[in-house]
Design an enzyme around this catalytic site. Structure first.
Site, PDB file in Angstrom:
ATOM      1  CD  GLU A 246     -63.609 -26.710 -96.207  1.00 10.82           C
ATOM      2  OE1 GLU A 246     -63.868 -26.273 -94.950  1.00 10.82           O
ATOM      3  OE2 GLU A 246     -62.904 -27.417 -96.334  1.00 10.82           O
TER       4      GLU A 246
ATOM      5  CB  CYS B 191     -63.374 -32.800 -93.274  1.00 12.95           C
ATOM      6  SG  CYS B 191     -65.019 -32.073 -93.261  1.00 12.95           S
TER       7      CYS B 191
ATOM      8  CB  CYS C 217     -65.602 -27.439 -92.049  1.00 14.78           C
ATOM      9  SG  CYS C 217     -64.914 -29.067 -91.059  1.00 14.78           S
TER      10      CYS C 217
ATOM     11  CD  GLU D 126     -61.575 -25.562 -83.521  1.00 15.64           C
ATOM     12  OE1 GLU D 126     -61.230 -25.448 -82.208  1.00 15.64           O
ATOM     13  OE2 GLU D 126     -61.200 -26.019 -84.383  1.00 15.64           O
TER      14      GLU D 126
ATOM     15  CG  ASN E  81     -61.795 -23.338 -88.158  1.00 22.83           C
ATOM     16  OD1 ASN E  81     -61.668 -22.063 -88.536  1.00 22.83           O
ATOM     17  ND2 ASN E  81     -61.232 -24.090 -87.594  1.00 22.83           N
TER      18      ASN E  81
END
Ligand code: THU
Length: 132
Positions: free
Chosen positions: A55, A86, A53, A44, A42
């Site tokens: 993934e 998510c 994210c 941010e 991830n």
């Protein structure tokens, strides 16, 4: 490749996570049909919604390198139970293979494996687009 090997890639990738806001580091490892592994973490941002994210980071790397078929993805975080993707990531994984195996785990080794279609039943898909 065995699940434990893909998890090891994800665990290593998690070390690179940039998560100064949530402090929740996630790693992912995506296995291509070619046998190649694409890792992600991830990333941010001070503008929170701009963060991505692990993934989707892995999917972006893979697709940008020319691979579009994936069989498995491992996801790891320091979560209470196995770290679940998510909703947005479920949709993105479903685009490439609804039957992709998702290996969810945490630092303690609690693990759950299922298909993307089980995590996102009835996903919107390219077949739902009339003219695409
Ligand atoms: N996150 C992921 O990278 N993957 C998941 O499967 C769950 C959540 C990230 C997004 C955000 O940077 C942090 O974890 C907290 O939500």
């Amino acid at each position: 490749m065995e699940d434990k090997d893909l998890i090891a890639y994800a665990r290593d990738a998690r070390e690179h996570a940039y998560a100064p806001y949530s402090r929740f580091k996630v790693g992912a490892a995506l296995l291509g049909r070619s046998g190649k592994v694409y890792t992600g973490c991830n990333v941010e941002n001070a503008s929170y919604p701009a963060g991505t994210c692990a993934e989707r980071c892995a999917v972006g790397k893979a697709v940008s390198e020319g691979e579009r078929e994936f069989t498995d993805i491992a996801v790891i975080g320091d979560s209470e139970g196995p770290c679940a993707p998510c909703g947005i990531c479920r949709q993105v994984l479903s685009e490439f293979n609804p039957y992709m195996r998702v290996i969810m785990t945490n630092l303690r080794g609690d693990t759950r494996v299922c298909a993307v279609s089980e995590l996102l039943p009835g996903a919107f898909a390219k077949t739902d687009l009339r003219d695409a």
